[in-house]
Design a protein around this motif. Structure first.
Motif, mmCIF file in Angstrom:
data_model
loop_
_atom_site.group_PDB
_atom_site.id
_atom_site.type_symbol
_atom_site.label_atom_id
_atom_site.label_comp_id
_atom_site.label_asym_id
_atom_site.label_seq_id
_atom_site.Cartn_x
_atom_site.Cartn_y
_atom_site.Cartn_z
ATOM 1 N N THR A 131 3.953 -11.669 11.176
ATOM 2 C CA THR A 131 3.418 -12.701 10.201
ATOM 3 C C THR A 131 4.977 -12.913 9.258
ATOM 4 O O THR A 131 5.954 -12.331 9.422
ATOM 5 C CB THR A 131 2.633 -11.889 9.058
ATOM 6 N N ASP A 133 5.977 -13.425 5.683
ATOM 7 C CA ASP A 133 5.564 -13.451 4.343
ATOM 8 C C ASP A 133 6.789 -13.640 3.228
ATOM 9 O O ASP A 133 7.671 -12.983 3.193
ATOM 10 C CB ASP A 133 4.998 -11.818 3.914
ATOM 11 N N SER A 304 -3.935 -12.343 11.917
ATOM 12 C CA SER A 304 -4.701 -13.001 10.855
ATOM 13 C C SER A 304 -5.669 -12.225 10.088
ATOM 14 O O SER A 304 -6.497 -12.873 9.373
ATOM 15 C CB SER A 304 -5.514 -14.093 11.673
ATOM 16 N N THR A 305 -5.746 -11.020 10.107
ATOM 17 C CA THR A 305 -6.526 -10.280 9.590
ATOM 18 C C THR A 305 -5.656 -9.349 8.546
ATOM 19 O O THR A 305 -4.836 -8.747 8.859
ATOM 20 C CB THR A 305 -7.420 -9.612 10.497
ATOM 21 N N ALA A 306 -6.524 -9.044 7.494
ATOM 22 C CA ALA A 306 -5.957 -8.201 6.521
ATOM 23 C C ALA A 306 -5.901 -6.755 6.976
ATOM 24 O O ALA A 306 -6.716 -6.385 7.890
ATOM 25 C CB ALA A 306 -6.891 -8.218 5.154
ATOM 26 N N ARG A 309 -2.136 -9.800 7.347
ATOM 27 C CA ARG A 309 -2.248 -11.184 6.640
ATOM 28 C C ARG A 309 -2.200 -10.984 5.163
ATOM 29 O O ARG A 309 -3.258 -10.271 4.901
ATOM 30 C CB ARG A 309 -3.404 -12.243 7.257
ATOM 31 N N GLN A 311 -2.909 -12.295 1.776
ATOM 32 C CA GLN A 311 -3.249 -13.668 0.961
ATOM 33 C C GLN A 311 -2.602 -13.632 -0.436
ATOM 34 O O GLN A 311 -2.414 -12.629 -1.142
ATOM 35 C CB GLN A 311 -4.730 -13.465 1.023
ATOM 36 N N ASN A 313 -2.326 -15.173 -4.397
ATOM 37 C CA ASN A 313 -3.118 -14.925 -5.696
ATOM 38 C C ASN A 313 -2.715 -16.032 -6.563
ATOM 39 O O ASN A 313 -3.171 -15.912 -7.778
ATOM 40 C CB ASN A 313 -2.864 -13.689 -6.217
ATOM 41 N N ARG A 320 3.149 -13.933 0.168
ATOM 42 C CA ARG A 320 1.949 -14.087 0.753
ATOM 43 C C ARG A 320 2.194 -14.652 2.325
ATOM 44 O O ARG A 320 3.403 -15.282 2.620
ATOM 45 C CB ARG A 320 1.055 -15.121 0.167
ATOM 46 N N THR A 321 1.413 -14.650 3.199
ATOM 47 C CA THR A 321 1.763 -15.047 4.541
ATOM 48 C C THR A 321 1.584 -16.724 4.498
ATOM 49 O O THR A 321 0.729 -17.217 4.379
ATOM 50 C CB THR A 321 0.732 -14.570 5.403
ATOM 51 N N ASP A 340 -1.703 -20.249 6.243
ATOM 52 C CA ASP A 340 -2.628 -19.136 6.413
ATOM 53 C C ASP A 340 -3.052 -19.236 8.018
ATOM 54 O O ASP A 340 -3.612 -20.061 8.174
ATOM 55 C CB ASP A 340 -3.714 -19.229 5.312
ATOM 56 N N HIS A 343 -6.748 -19.731 9.095
ATOM 57 C CA HIS A 343 -7.203 -20.866 8.953
ATOM 58 C C HIS A 343 -6.792 -22.060 9.662
ATOM 59 O O HIS A 343 -7.412 -23.237 9.595
ATOM 60 C CB HIS A 343 -7.668 -21.006 7.522
#
Length: 367
Positions: A131, A133, A304-306, A309, A311, A313, A320-321, A340, A343
């Motif tokens: 990723t 970030d 792509s998953t926490a 990844r 996210q 705020n 963030r990624t 992201d 998506h």
């Protein structure tokens, strides 16, 4: 995964010739975007660091870094001059684009993300995936460069942001380089790590040669680099003038130091360190569960998953990624999901067909 027409675009710039010509072509192609980025609070630094930022105030710092770049990587210094001319920027503006992270430093910036990276060899060939970030909402500054510098048969694919000459990438010899931010030691005028990575891709054929070259550089700031070729993977932690190299069948790294020699020097705040450890443990477990012949999209599913990844705020100061990348160094491929990765679809670029512009491949279906 969304694959509609709203998926972010990934600009692709192909440059060739001597170092100055490569930089100039890059600048011409990205002039409008780079001018807008610099005019946006001086690359958005005004909204990230405390207090106003000006080129005049930064000039002594820029001059000190410029001298290091010219000494350590003279060809990249020439490329920077070309970037400035092509984009209609001042020399200081072109240099600032390379130094944003060093200008930010780390004492004032609470880091929460800043990359989860792994590399492994397997039945499907070597893979380096990560990723990206970053703070600053840099999704709109993403770009892929294809560099064919005259005088060398080596070609390079680089993913960068906002005029960077380097960030991460792969070369035609089969070397891939990724990275993680780690915090420690003195950040001082030296070679910015992003330019060091580009220098490795320009100069090294494999992991061993990259390690040797890196040992002769004077980096500006702490980083971890993840290296991968067809024979081995390794990570290299950089702390001031010291470096520690660890080879492994699978190299996984996040944002805290792993080598015992550096543990006491880690400056990551406790909350960020706990999150870094969580991402390291999760990634290690999930990589181990991937089949040996996992394809590109399976690696993107992992990224792509926490919590891998990260996210956002809505706070521009928070990492963030902003992209995820899967590289196949044996094939000279760089695959990227901009923004992201949960998506947006995969865009693919390759070094395997010299003289042609890489054409993005359609993404495989994922769930």
């Amino acid at each position: 995964m969304t694959t509609d027409a709203d998926t972010p675009h990934v600009p692709f710039v192909r440059v060739c010739g001597d170092a100055f010509a490569c930089g100039r072509q890059h600048g011409v192609a990205r002039a409008e975007s780079l001018r807008g980025f610099l005019d946006d609070g001086l690359t958005r630094l005004d909204r990230i660091v405390s207090g106003p930022v000006s080129l005049a105030a930064l000039r002594p710092t820029l001059d000190a870094y410029r001298a290091e770049i010219e000494t350590q990587t003279p060809l990249l210094a020439q490329e920077l001059h070309g970037l400035a001319e092509g984009a209609g920027l001042s020399a200081d503006e072109a240099l600032l684009l390379q130094l944003r992270r060093e200008i930010m430093g780390y004492h004032r910036i609470p880091t929460m993300g800043d990359c989860t990276t792994y590399a492994r060899r397997g039945a499907a060939g070597p893979v380096l995936a990560q990723t990206v970030d970053l703070n600053g909402d840099l999704d709109d500054q993403i770009c892929v460069l294809h560099i064919a510098r005259s005088g060398s048969p080596r070609r390079v694919l680089v993913l960068g942001f906002g005029g960077l000459l380097g960030y991460l990438g792969v070369n035609s010899d089969g070397l891939a380089v990724g990275l993680n931010l780690v915090l420690g030691g003195e950040w001082r005028p030296g070679l910015p790590p992003y330019l060091a990575i580009r220098h490795l891709l320009d100069s090294a054929a494999d992991v061993d040669e990259a390690v040797r070259i890196l040992g002769g550089l004077r980096p500006a700031s702490s980083r971890n680099l993840v290296l991968c070729d067809s024979r081995k993977t390794a990570w290299v932690e950089i702390l001031g003038d010291q470096q520690r190299v660890t080879e492994a069948e699978v190299s996984v790294h996040t944002n805290h130091f792993l080598h015992p020699d550096f543990l006491a020097h880690d400056e990551l705040n406790v909350f960020a360190r706990n999150f870094s450890r969580q991402r390291l443990d999760t990634c290690t477990t999930r990589v181990a569960a991937l089949p040996a012949d996992a394809g590109v999209e399976e690696h993107f599913a992992l990224l792509s998953t926490a919590p891998i990844r990260v996210q956002g705020n809505g706070d521009i100061r928070r990492e963030r990624t902003v992209a995820a990348v899967v590289m196949r160094p044996d094939l000279g491929e760089l695959h990227v999901r901009p923004g992201d990765p949960a998506h947006n679809r995969t865009h693919s670029f390759t070094l395997r067909a010299p003289g042609t512009i890489p054409v993005p491949k359609p993404a495989e279906a994922t769930t």
